[in-house]
Scaffold this motif. Structure first.
Motif, PDB file in Angstrom:
ATOM      1  N   VAL A 129      39.134  17.303  19.989  1.00 46.55           N
ATOM      2  CA  VAL A 129      39.801  17.314  21.302  1.00 46.55           C
ATOM      3  C   VAL A 129      40.880  16.231  21.343  1.00 46.55           C
ATOM      4  O   VAL A 129      42.019  16.477  21.753  1.00 46.55           O
ATOM      5  CB  VAL A 129      38.771  17.124  22.438  1.00 46.55           C
ATOM      6  CG1 VAL A 129      39.479  16.941  23.782  1.00 46.55           C
ATOM      7  CG2 VAL A 129      37.831  18.328  22.500  1.00 46.55           C
ATOM      8  N   GLY A 146      38.788  25.637  29.475  1.00 48.80           N
ATOM      9  CA  GLY A 146      38.491  24.369  30.119  1.00 48.80           C
ATOM     10  C   GLY A 146      39.598  23.958  31.056  1.00 48.80           C
ATOM     11  O   GLY A 146      40.544  24.717  31.304  1.00 48.80           O
ATOM     12  N   ASP A 150      35.930  20.732  28.566  1.00 45.64           N
ATOM     13  CA  ASP A 150      36.036  21.932  27.754  1.00 45.64           C
ATOM     14  C   ASP A 150      34.681  22.624  27.642  1.00 45.64           C
ATOM     15  O   ASP A 150      33.647  21.962  27.586  1.00 45.64           O
ATOM     16  CB  ASP A 150      36.521  21.569  26.342  1.00 45.64           C
ATOM     17  CG  ASP A 150      37.871  20.883  26.357  1.00 45.64           C
ATOM     18  OD1 ASP A 150      38.865  21.564  26.637  1.00 45.64           O
ATOM     19  OD2 ASP A 150      37.919  19.657  26.101  1.00 45.64           O
ATOM     20  N   CYS A 180      36.674  24.771  18.745  1.00 46.50           N
ATOM     21  CA  CYS A 180      37.243  23.630  19.469  1.00 46.50           C
ATOM     22  C   CYS A 180      38.520  23.076  18.844  1.00 46.50           C
ATOM     23  O   CYS A 180      39.094  22.127  19.344  1.00 46.50           O
ATOM     24  CB  CYS A 180      36.207  22.509  19.536  1.00 46.50           C
ATOM     25  SG  CYS A 180      35.838  21.820  17.910  1.00 46.50           S
ATOM     26  N   ALA A 204      41.998  23.542  21.133  1.00 49.61           N
ATOM     27  CA  ALA A 204      41.980  23.456  22.597  1.00 49.61           C
ATOM     28  C   ALA A 204      42.940  22.397  23.132  1.00 49.61           C
ATOM     29  O   ALA A 204      43.720  22.655  24.056  1.00 49.61           O
ATOM     30  CB  ALA A 204      40.567  23.166  23.074  1.00 49.61           C
TER      31      ALA A 204
END
Lengths: 268, 787
Positions: B677, B638, B662, B739, B742
């Motif tokens: 996130v 991302g 992302d 995820c 990230a």
């Protein structure tokens, strides 16, 4: 934590009496320095004398040109008291900047002043406001009270009962927090009194709270932020650690002094 | 799909108990007759132990026993292991020094375990620990990563120059050739600062031994209880695998630090049998700072070669990685196979060569921490790409776009094959959300207020969903990295899923149930997720590396497929149709082309009562298991854009805007993903601006409490603008990429690129504290003053 005896006197007289009777005593106010130190086994007083039940040590009272605050008054009480906001708003703002809500609802002004942590906020207020530290034995001028880091004029067994602040014409406190601990990396309290300007700095000095004479002089003629343009503070006496070296602290003293003056002037 | 199926932002099922104080963490388990362990730790970074006198301590009140390394050795308890073998360039195996659970003859970092006191109360254990007399011969310490091989100090006898390995990856000759023909070469020196994980729940362990059954039980704060059981039995030898039950109940955060098998839990389970009573240890925060495995700690020089068209043609990297005093469980994999294979970033770089020298120092062991190797790689690539763009006078966004990989699959020169992605789509969306086109206007507005505004990009990629077992085996892993699941359908139609993944904050009880809900057409309220107990769950490899969705849920999906297949057989009997005519749709088994159908729950009941089919033709019951071994890593990627404003008078950096776009592939629960996130960015911002573990030259940890180690607070963070793009992952049945890491991977270079943009020069290290930024701002002003 090591084992200790716990005492809870209800009067200053009783507390003062206990101190002579028991071995290795220590007064407990809000406990924000003492209790963590005890938990880490870095301190182990045999007798802990909790001042929390002594009613005469609490309260805020304005009388004429002074504001008297009882030693066991909590930071949150100072921050929220109408009398403080009215008389010395800078002092209420300072109290609001201490720690977090938990700390402000346990920590006390007397404990902070007696401990004289080099990064504590109240010592700067006492010094800049020319406060009088009242104990069960005498009255001590702030200029005489703070004698270096964690060192004060208090004698063994002496108990602060209240702190009396003269009400200034204009005042403000600007604090630059240590990013980690949120203690003052540099805190500057400026106060304009009828008889002159006093500026006290906490967090920065290697010898604890101090008055910044260069800044006081610059402001005495003109109590305005512009008066500080080009005014520098010597880094010779500044503290240095992983968060801020002496040069950065010295620089911040000037910057925060300017910001405090701005706030004070804006308040009128 | 159901209302609680894939894609639904349902609230987390587990939060009711967590936010009402009903969670059960290891420290909440108290066993009858329990004793308390306290570890006497070394106050010295490096010392020979001449003698340990436990005599006076043993007779103190409440003391049950005191053990030292000699007692472990006498019982033939092995040392802690590092489970990933790395070979040096010359083919020699890494130099692994001994790692006893309690020191034998030497201590190698402040906090190293010298003895354990077991007492009736924790206070008594601490009192007795103070009475133990240890005669140390204090040695000089080595703490500095870059200087470790030049020091006169030797941490382990097996490694005279403190080198663990000299490893490399990529094609050296092609890379040299690329640099030889380069039009421009950009160079950078970077330090990836050392971090302390600081999970909100400190580590804890309760060991218990049952003399009647000869069974051992260990309650422990683990991200992978089965791996803990395997290591404790097969390698350390505290108990046979089939006699050891490991329970990892509710666990309050891990970030990698609870993957590893540490000294404390080893000692607790061993000592429980010795003292014939349960033994509990709970770390306090001070111990956590000293003894949890730390993260990062790289010193890197890197160079990027570009041609006359502004195309990246080569990258060469030299990294020195500090692994601390001992090799922790997966430490060797972090600066090698979790690092260098990500150095291609999102870019088509034909030639890459990376050398990594891993070193011992007299500091706490260093191992995986959220992102583990991939944040370090992303920091190198994204700082270098940004600097290259600036040196070439190109817009950093467009320079990136020009160099993006656009064709998939794409094989990089550093062993990875990216399966899918659309990097330009993420960039476009991020530029839009960040209002990039008006940045100059905002910068001018800041300047009018005396503030410096900067913008920084991070076009990150990571490899998640670890990993194909054959592939990691060929790279040195000691284990396979599949995952296992069992789906038990009850006669009433409710479902229990037993998974080898472990949730310590990720919300598996919700997301895994959403998968079941989606596939079987039942509500998530009808689904229970069981994890964290080796007696209940068949097997598992645990949760780390953002693998629970891509690997853990794929195993569940595979088991669900088997359940549906079995259900069809049952339904065929009940509906008196041929199995080939049975369809499963919207939670019902029906006969194609008719209105005859059975609800999922009816088929479940029929499977168990077995009245409608012969138990010889079809086994009764509805319970299926599966092991899923991934076919590739997954590649979440991302673009994050950070916009900062700096007060040049104080050096305070304030993050004004944060855009995160992302591509995590298919998303099960967007609310939980967004939370991941947010948390990741917070940790990445922490690394960039606030956090840093520092030792002094004698090896004392200076940042050993929250007074000096600065964790991110809400006030340090802006409100994040989060966007998503989706290219489904072709490498697993659910299309999931992962995820969990990230944000922590993307954030540090985005912040530092923004700060360096604001200052107009590159010279700033992490953490970019106010003091560091102020000093850098002073430097930036000087040329202006000279003009």
């Amino acid at each position: 934590m090591y084992a200790f005896e716990y005492h809870r006197p209800t009067s200053v007289k009783e507390a003062a009496g206990l101190i002579g009777q028991v071995e290795d005593p220590k007064f407990l106010a809000g406990g924000h320095t003492l209790l963590p130190t005890m938990k880490l086994r870095l301190a182990g007083p045999a007798n802990l004398i909790d001042l929390g039940q002594i009613a005469e040590l609490r309260g805020i009272e304005r009388s004429g040109d002074t504001l008297a605050i009882g030693a066991m008054t909590k930071h949150a009480e100072v921050a929220n008291a109408a009398e403080v906001k009215e008389a010395i708003p800078a002092l209420a703002e300072l109290a609001e900047l201490i720690g977090d809500p938990h700390v402000r609802n346990r920590g006390t002004i007397g404990g902070s002043v007696a401990n004289n942590d080099p990064s504590a906020d109240y010592p700067a207020a006492c010094l800049a406001l020319n406060a009088t530290i009242v104990t069960n034995r005498r009255k001590i001028a702030a200029d005489d009270f703070f004698q270096g880091i964690f060192t004060t004029a208090l004698e063994d067994g002496e108990i602060i009962t209240q702190i009396v602040f003269p009400i200034p014409t204009q005042a403000a406190y600007a604090k630059f927090r240590n990013p980690a601990s949120r203690y003052a990396l540099v805190g500057v309290f400026v106060a304009k009194h009828a008889d002159g300007v006093r500026v006290a700095v906490t967090g920065a000095g290697s010898n604890g709270v101090f008055r910044a004479s260069e800044i006081e002089q610059a402001l005495s003629g003109n109590f305005a932020a512009e008066a500080l343009d080009g005014v520098t503070v010597s880094e010779a006496e500044m503290n240095s650690d992983i968060h801020a070296d002496a040069a950065y602290r010295a620089h911040l003293v000037s910057v925060m002094a300017g910001r405090a003056v701005q706030t004070a002037v804006a308040r009128g | 799909m159901t209302a609680t199926g894939i894609g639904a932002p349902v609230r987390r099922k587990e939060d009711q108990r967590f936010v009402t104080g009903q969670g059960r963490y290891v420290d909440d388990f108290n066993r009858p007759g329990q004793t308390y362990a306290y570890f006497l730790r070394s106050p010295h970074a490096h010392a020979t132990i001449r003698s340990i006198d436990t005599g006076p301590a043993k007779i103190m009140p409440g003391v049950v026993a005191i053990f030292t390394g000699d007692d472990l050795a006498a019982d033939k308890i092995g040392g802690l292991i590092c489970g990933w073998m790395i070979h040096s360039k010359d083919g020699s195996p890494m130099k692994a020094g001994p790692h006893p659970a309690l020191a034998q003859g030497k201590v190698r970092y402040v906090g190293d375990h010298v003895a354990v006191v077991i007492a009736e109360t924790l206070a008594q254990a601490k009192d007795a620990a103070e009475a133990i007399v240890v005669d140390y011969d204090v040695l000089p310490a080595v703490v500095d990563t870059a200087q470790a091989t030049k020091a006169s100090v030797q941490v382990h006898d097996v490694s005279p120059d403190n080198t663990v390995f000299n490893w490399h990856l990529g094609n050296k000759d092609e890379t040299e050739a690329a640099f030889a023909r380069a039009k421009h070469v950009t160079k950078i020196d970077l330090v990836n600062n050392r971090l302390v994980p600081n999970a909100i729940e400190p580590r804890a362990a309760v060991g218990e031994y049952d003399f009647g059954t000869d069974n051992y039980t260990l309650y422990t704060t683990s991200q992978n209880p089965h791996v803990a059981r395997l290591v404790l039995s097969a390698f350390i030898g505290v108990a046979p695998e089939h006699k050891l039950r490991v329970i990892a109940p509710d666990v309050g955060g891990g970030f990698g630090s609870k993957i590893f098998i540490y000294a404390e839990e080893t000692v607790c389970v061993w000592a429980a049998k010795k003292v014939k009573r349960p033994v509990k240890w709970t770390s306090d925060r001070s111990e956590a700072f000293l003894s949890d495995a730390h993260g990062r700690d790289h010193v890197t020089h890197a160079e990027m070669a570009t041609d006359e068209n502004g195309k990246i043609i080569g990258l060469r990297v030299h990294t020195t990685a500090n692994l601390g005093a001992y090799l922790s469980t997966f430490s060797s994999s972090v600066p090698t196979y979790l690092y260098a294979p990500l150095l291609s970033g999102q870019y088509d770089i034909p030639a890459i060569y990376c050398e990594v020298d891993a070193v011992y120092t007299n500091t706490a062991p260093v191992d995986a921490y959220r992102g583990a190797g991939r944040p370090e790689a992303t920091f190198v690539v994204e700082r270098l790409v940004e600097k290259t763009a600036r040196e070439l006078g190109q817009d950093p966004a467009e320079f990136r776009r020009r160099n993006y990989i656009t064709q998939f699959p794409h094989a990089t020169p550093v062993i990875m094959t990216y399966d899918t992605g659309d990097y330009a789509a993420s960039l476009d969306k991020a530029l839009e959300i960040a209002d990039y086109k008006n940045f100059q206007q905002r910068k001018q507005e800041s300047a009018r207020r005396g503030k410096l505004r900067g913008i920084g990009f991070s076009s990150y990629i990571e490899a998640c969903g670890i990993a194909p077992s054959q592939a990691v085996g060929s790279l040195g892993a000691g284990v396979g990295l599949w995952e296992s699941a069992e789906v038990r359908v009850n006669p009433t139609g409710s479902v229990e899923v037993l998974t080898g993944s472990h949730s310590h904050g990720q919300g598996h009880e919700t997301t895994f149930a959403q998968l079941v809900s989606d596939r079987l057409g039942i509500s998530i309220d009808q689904v229970s997720i069981v994890h964290g107990d080796t007696d209940k769950v068949q097997f598992g490899m645990g949760t780390y590396g953002s693998r629970s969705g891509a690997v853990g849920m794929s195993a569940i999906a595979k088991a669900i497929d088997k359940v549906i297949a079995k259900g069809k057989k049952v339904a065929a009997h009940v509906l008196e149709a041929s199995e080939g005519d049975i369809e499963f749709k919207d939670g019902r088994f029906g006969v194609a082309g008719t209105d005859r159908s059975l609800a999922f729950g009816e088929v479940a009941l029929q499977a168990y009562i077995a009245h409608k089919f012969s138990g010889q033709d079809l086994e009764p019951g509805l319970k299926e298991g599966a092991f899923y071994d991934p076919t590739n890593f997954t590649f979440p990627a991302g673009v994050h854009i950070c916009e900062v404003e700096i007060d040049p008078d104080t050096g305070v950096t304030s993050i004004q805007r944060w855009t995160a776009v992302d591509d995590f592939g298919v998303i099960i629960n967007p609310m939980i993903v967004e939370g991941q996130v947010h948390g990741g960015i917070a940790q990445g911002v922490g690394q960039a601006l606030l956090e840093g573990a520092f030792y002094d030259q004698s090896g004392q940890l200076i940042t050993a409490s929250f007074n000096d180690y600065c964790m991110p607070r809400a006030i340090d963070l802006p409100s994040f603008q989060v966007g998503m793009t989706v290219t489904p992952c072709p490498s697993n049945p659910l299309g999931i990429k992962g995820c969990g890491e990230a944000g922590a991977i993307a954030a540090p270079p985005a912040v530092i690129n923004a700060i360096t943009d604001a200052l107009g020069h590159e010279d700033i290290a992490m953490p970019a504290t106010p003091q560091a930024v102020w000093r850098a701002a002073q430097k930036a002003r000087m040329p202006m003053a000279a003009e």
